[in-house]
Enzyme design. Sequence first.
Site, mmCIF file in Angstrom:
data_model
loop_
_atom_site.group_PDB
_atom_site.id
_atom_site.type_symbol
_atom_site.label_atom_id
_atom_site.label_comp_id
_atom_site.label_asym_id
_atom_site.label_seq_id
_atom_site.Cartn_x
_atom_site.Cartn_y
_atom_site.Cartn_z
ATOM 1 N N ASP A 172 0.221 3.493 4.396
ATOM 2 C CA ASP A 172 -1.221 3.516 4.137
ATOM 3 C C ASP A 172 -1.980 4.123 5.311
ATOM 4 O OD1 ASP A 172 -3.420 2.993 2.503
ATOM 5 O OD2 ASP A 172 -3.816 1.066 3.466
ATOM 6 N N ASN B 287 -3.324 3.853 -8.221
ATOM 7 C CA ASN B 287 -3.778 5.077 -7.549
ATOM 8 C C ASN B 287 -4.245 6.172 -8.521
ATOM 9 O OD1 ASN B 287 -1.392 4.732 -4.810
ATOM 10 N ND2 ASN B 287 -3.538 4.177 -4.843
HETATM 11 C C1 IPE Z 1 -1.180 0.994 -1.381
HETATM 12 O O1 IPE Z 1 -2.227 1.604 -0.709
HETATM 13 C C2 IPE Z 1 -0.414 1.986 -2.206
HETATM 14 C C3 IPE Z 1 0.343 3.000 -1.492
HETATM 15 C C4 IPE Z 1 0.480 3.100 -0.186
HETATM 16 C C5 IPE Z 1 1.050 3.927 -2.318
HETATM 17 P P1 IPE Z 1 -3.706 1.650 -1.312
HETATM 18 O O2 IPE Z 1 -4.549 2.373 -0.325
HETATM 19 O O3 IPE Z 1 -3.683 2.171 -2.698
HETATM 20 O O4 IPE Z 1 -4.091 0.103 -1.373
HETATM 21 P P2 IPE Z 1 -5.503 -0.610 -1.284
HETATM 22 O O5 IPE Z 1 -6.399 0.081 -2.275
HETATM 23 O O6 IPE Z 1 -6.006 -0.448 0.118
HETATM 24 O O7 IPE Z 1 -5.225 -2.046 -1.606
HETATM 25 C C1 IPE Z 2 -1.866 6.023 1.500
HETATM 26 O O1 IPE Z 2 -3.017 6.433 2.173
HETATM 27 C C2 IPE Z 2 -1.422 7.015 0.427
HETATM 28 C C3 IPE Z 2 -1.604 6.529 -0.948
HETATM 29 C C4 IPE Z 2 -2.115 5.382 -1.301
HETATM 30 C C5 IPE Z 2 -1.157 7.404 -2.013
HETATM 31 P P1 IPE Z 2 -4.454 6.310 1.509
HETATM 32 O O2 IPE Z 2 -4.696 7.503 0.658
HETATM 33 O O3 IPE Z 2 -4.613 4.992 0.817
HETATM 34 O O4 IPE Z 2 -5.403 6.384 2.762
HETATM 35 P P2 IPE Z 2 -6.506 5.328 3.200
HETATM 36 O O5 IPE Z 2 -5.841 3.985 3.179
HETATM 37 O O6 IPE Z 2 -7.629 5.429 2.230
HETATM 38 O O7 IPE Z 2 -6.894 5.762 4.592
HETATM 39 MG MG MG Z 3 -5.090 3.125 1.406
#
Ligand code: IPE
Ligand code: IPE
Ligand code: MG
Length: 242
Positions: free
Chosen positions: A18, A66
């Site tokens: 993340d 997502n």
């Molecule tokens: C969790 O991250 C999913 C992945 C890393 C694929 P998210 O960014 O989607 O989770 P939330 O929204 O912060 O809970």
């Molecule tokens: C993780 O990084 C990747 C996915 C969830 C696909 P994020 O896209 O959630 O990035 P942040 O957490 O918003 O910075």
């Molecule tokens: Mg995230």
Amino acid sequence: MHDLPPATVPQHVAIIMDGNRRWAAKRSLPRALGHASGARRVRQVVEACSARGVRYLTLFAFSTENWQRPADEVSSLMGLLVHYLQKEISNMHASGVCLKVVGDLSRFDQRLQNLMATGQALTAHNTKITLTIAANYGGRWDMMQAVQAWQAAHPDKTVASMDEAALRPHLSMAHAPDPELLIRTGGESRISNFMLWQMAYTELFFTDTLWPDFSTSVLDEALQWFSARDRRFGASGSRLAC
Ligand code: IPE
Ligand code: IPE
Ligand code: MG
């Protein structure tokens, strides 16, 4: 590399990768570049886990939630998955990596599904480390599909006769032991619908490091932290035993 006694290295490490968008925002870069930088961290992490004796590494790449992101971001993430698999499969195979992909793959386009199937078939007999990529995966989805799969396999039975051991082979992570260690980058202290069943007794390591900045030193910090945990599983545990 920390010299941990082999007995304290977890067999199965799971990672919620993340923080890609925040990494990009900090640099005034487009989100897609944050995701691309994140994808580039994966090879080193697989190699580092393998070198440290981890047998299973499971990476959360795309959750069932997502899809709610803007269409251009979803499509750049799909493009990266295709690009990653095309670029890495032969390297993975040469390094003894067995690739698995878990999640509801039916929602991906045919080219991506074919790449996933080809990669899994090519590497199926490799034994150095099993890399599982969770894509369009959610812990709740997994439990639901497992119950449905159990029912399809036992049409003459009712769920009242199903127990944990009977359900387990139908869960999408049936090929791996439960993870002993979860690492979540990006500073959030939540599970976000990852491996809900399997993480009942997993040790949870949260780091502020954003995924594109993840390095082997953060991995080693997590492994070191894990080695000092007293895992009690609801029983007395080694420190309290009397
Ligand atoms: C969790 O991250 C999913 C992945 C890393 C694929 P998210 O960014 O989607 O989770 P939330 O929204 O912060 O809970
Ligand atoms: C993780 O990084 C990747 C996915 C969830 C696909 P994020 O896209 O959630 O990035 P942040 O957490 O918003 O910075
Ligand atoms: Mg995230």
